[in-house]
Design a protein around this motif. Structure first.
Motif: not given
Length: 796
Positions: A722-734, A763-769
């Motif tokens: 999901p996208v965060e409130f500030d418009g940035s992409r959230g992170k996925v926890v591996l 590990l929390a990361v934010s890969p691109s689509p």
């Protein structure tokens, strides 16, 4: 030919034609008006009725006429009824004299037989029609007994307003069947057909009372009753406005309406198999629960009770009937309504997998984070056990193990199995439902669900009856018409039994035992007390969005199914099977007689050596072995895959290979080893689980690629971040796991180093689509490579 002979032939011909007309003039069915639909309990008590199509309360013809009514109506209308041939010449001559003297019609002189003819013809009252009535009355007496004629009259005489027939009048004016009426009540009804438009309850009460009292004096004079009884009867009040008829089983009544032709039931009256007292008690019970649940805007509740041994319906409450509140949709029969079954199909998968040799009763099933083609099931408690015995997964109704079981069994096979069991609402192909089939992704009806569990119970009950063979008719739909179940039973006995069935005796037996272990709702002490009184196999279910709450339970004698929710599909917080449906289920079983538990089908069970820890068929390295009674199909299951032979140094502290230790100095030990992802969660909840000893220092775990595993995401997973409130992409926890608690893992995404973790590998990361390759390398050089996809938009 002479004129005389011709005249004789003509005369004979005319006589023959007149005789033929006389014989054929009477219709084979005198009355063709529509009748009310009635459903009676098995003891004959009226449960529900609906008005006829023409707006009249007109019951189908009863089998008998109450003796009180026969005596009252004969005394009032036709005192020589049993002596005349349909026409009373004395009464007619008297009527003619009275009418001529009064110069108006003050007396008709019609017999009850003539009145039956007039009621059936509805013609204007002329001299010609009177003559026709006389002839048809004579004709009616030839082929009908006096009792038959009384039945026709009692069923079709007008009793005021829109009430036709004695039985309808008795219920509308007194709220009881005519057999239960007093002399005063019966006399009141007997005088109504004489002038129903002028005198009936609620109209001209003074005149009605006088007519009734005169009749009571007359029957006292005829010695049908004594004068004291007549005088006491005169003190009885006459009824006021008509009463509503019982609506104790309105949904079964509507079902009968739609199924009457298919059932080949000629009458609109049906005597059902329902237990009258039980139906009333369950109606009352459900109303109490409904009043409580409506505080949470949960408006509808239904229950179905089946008699297993007779294959019949004992109670049918399709909904709490509240016609005054149309917005509650209480007219909807939830027993017939397709709804999501929640988890209520899980026992059928459990039984099917044992039947087909996929599992044993306690086979360990993975319970770890799972994603299959974008589908991510979750357990209700959002936790994981790592691995759990199949019977415990069923008793706790865990979703992930169920999905894993269906993935192994194949949803196409389970879909076909449900079709064989008689589920009629699976209208889409198997691929439409997929793995969600086991979590309520389809629609079923309470009728089909209860029928299937009844079929399983009947199969187990009939084990001895059929000498271990099977009768496919055990899965037939339950009957609700009294008498037809006797024919069903005879057919069961005569039907050629078979060697195999959809589910075998052993699988059903093990399934019911697993269902008996379910956690009961409410305070522990309360349910322990209940548990001591009855043994039950039972299951609850909750559909997605808290729209449907289910509970189904059974013993050798009864199946009870309960549904709670909103007919319009609105979900409500707290609408779960365990919280709102299960308490109703157990309260219904308190109303039923206690039953012994199922007799074990010992000759259809096989003793098998089973690994206590894994629940699989014991292998050569399984040391803790028990014997279990399982379905013979259990022979097809694989040997325990989790017990392995490992090699330790002579101290038993480290694992070794022949590269660092002489085989003569090794200890060869059987060890229970789960895959890393299962082990990660299993060891938390099972303190007795022993981790593999580390390898001897200086000697790596060379060639062993079974040391790392991904907890999340799984290989080929699709993830939406999901996208965060500030418009940035959230992170996925591996999340990964490693057998060596001191190991380091070096993380790479698409060949680029990201981070290093030790002990706790998250590990929390934010890969691109898009699609990515994840590579994990430990400090011994072991590698784990898999792919995952980050979605740009959430899948619908």
């Amino acid at each position: 030919m002479s004129k005389k002979y011709t005249a004789i032939l003509i005369s004979d011909g005319i006589c023959l034609l007149l005789l033929l007309w006389f014989w054929l003039a009477l219709p084979s069915q005198l009355f063709i008006s529509p009748t009310s639909y009635l459903v009676e309990a098995s003891n004959g008590e009226l449960l529900s009725a609906s008005i006829a199509k023409d707006g009249q309360w007109r019951f189908p013809e009863a089998n008998t006429v109450p003796q009180k009514f026969a005596q009252c109506i004969v005394a009032f209308e036709d005192k020589r009824f049993y002596q005349h041939p349909g026409v009373d010449l004395l009464a007619m001559s008297r009527a003619m004299r009275q009418n001529m003297k009064a110069k108006s019609v003050v007396s008709g002189g019609s017999t009850l037989t003539m009145q039956v003819i007039r009621l059936s013809r509805r013609e204007s009252r002329t001299v010609v029609q009177k003559l026709i009535e006389v002839l048809l009355a004579l004709r009616l007496e030839i082929t009908h007994s006096k009792q038959d004629i009384l039945k026709l009259y009692a069923s079709n005489a007008p009793f005021g307003s829109n009430v036709v027939g004695l039985e309808a009048a008795s219920w509308r004016y007194f709220g009881r069947s005519p057999e239960t009426l007093s002399w005063g009540e019966m006399a009141t009804l007997a005088v109504l057909p004489n002038s129903p438009s002028l005198v009936h309850p609620g109209k001209n009460s003074v005149k009605l009372i006088k007519k009734r009292n005169d009749l009571l004096d007359k029957i006292a004079g005829l010695k049908f009753i004594d004068q004291t009884t007549a005088n006491l009867s005169k003190l009885e009040p006459i009824p006021g406005k008509p009463q509503a008829l019982p609506q104790t089983a309105p949904h079964l009544l509507n079902r009968f309406k739609t199924e009457r032709l298919a059932l080949k039931n000629k009458s609109t009256r049906v005597t059902s198999t329902l237990n009258y007292d039980l139906q009333l008690e369950i109606n009352s019970l459900l109303k109490r629960y409904n009043n409580r649940y409506r505080a949470n805007d949960i408006n509808n509740i239904s229950a179905l009770v089946l008699d297993v041994k007779h294959g019949t319906v004992a109670s049918y409450v399709g909904n709490i009937y509240q016609p005054e509140n149309k917005e509650l949709e209480s007219h909807v029969d939830m027993i017939r309504a397709p709804r999501s079954p929640g988890s209520t199909l899980k026992p059928l998968l459990y039984a099917s997998m044992m039947n087909d040799g996929f599992i044993l009763p306690r086979t360990l099933i993975p319970d770890i984070p799972t994603q299959i083609g974008g589908y991510s099931p979750q357990n209700y408690d959002l936790g994981y056990d790592g691995a759990i015995p199949a019977d415990k997964a069923l008793s706790r109704s865990l979703n992930i193990p169920s999905v894993k079981m269906l993935q192994n069994y194949k949803y196409q096979r389970f879909y076909d199995q449900l079709k064989k069991l008689g589920f009629s609402t699976l209208n889409q192909p198997a691929d439409h439902y997929g793995l969600s089939l086991i979590l309520g992704g389809s629609e079923v009806t309470m009728w089909d669900l209860a029928k299937t569990y009844m079929g399983m119970a009947r199969t187990l009950n009939h084990f001895n009856d059929y000498k271990g063979r099977y009768n496919p008719r055990d899965y037939d739909a339950p009957g609700y018409i009294k008498g037809k179940n006797a024919a069903r039973k005879a057919y069961f006995e005569a039907y050629e039994t078979q060697v195999t069935s959809v589910l075998d005796h052993g699988s059903i037996w093990n399934t019911f035992n697993a269902m008996e272990e379910l956690m009961r709702p409410g305070e522990e002490g309360l349910w322990e007390q209940f548990s001591s009184s009855q043994r039950l196999a039972w299951k609850t279910g909750t559909s997605f969005g808290f729209r449907d709450a289910w509970a189904i339970g059974l013993n050798p004698d009864y199946v009870v199914c309960v549904w709670v929710g909103n007919a319009d599909g609105e979900g409500r917080p707290g609408l779960t099977g365990i919280d709102v449906a299960a308490p109703v289920l157990f309260d219904i079983f308190k109303l039923l007689p206690n039953a012994n538990w199922f007799t074990p089908p010992k000759t259809k069970l096989k003793k098998m050596r089973v690994c206590r820890q894994s629940g699989y068929k014991a292998g050569e390295y399984c040391k803790d072995v028990i014997e279990e009674l399982v379905s013979p199909a259990g022979e097809k299951t694989v040997l325990c895959p989790y017990h392995k032979l490992i090699h330790l140094d002579k101290t038993g502290t480290f694992r070794v290979t022949d590269a660092c230790e002489s085989p003569a100095d090794m200890l060869h030990v059987s060890w229970f080893v789960l895959p890393p992802a299962m082990e990660y969660y299993y060891k938390i909840k099972n303190s007795e689980y022993k981790l593999l000893p580390p390898f001897k220092p200086g000697y790596g775990d060379v060639g062993n690629n079974y040391v790392m595993d991904m907890i999340y995401p799984k290989d080929y997973a699709s993830i939406y971040v999901p996208v965060e409130f500030d418009g940035s992409r959230g992170k996925v926890v591996l999340n990964a796991t490693h057998r060596n608690s001191d190991a380091k893992i070096y993380w790479h995404i698409d060949g680029e180093y990201i981070a290093t973790t030790k002990n706790y590998h998250q590990l929390a990361v934010s890969p691109s689509p898009g699609k990515h390759t994840l590579t994990l390398v430990d400090n011994k050089g072991e590698r784990l490579v898999q792919t995952f996809t980050i979605l740009d938009k959430e899948k619908k």
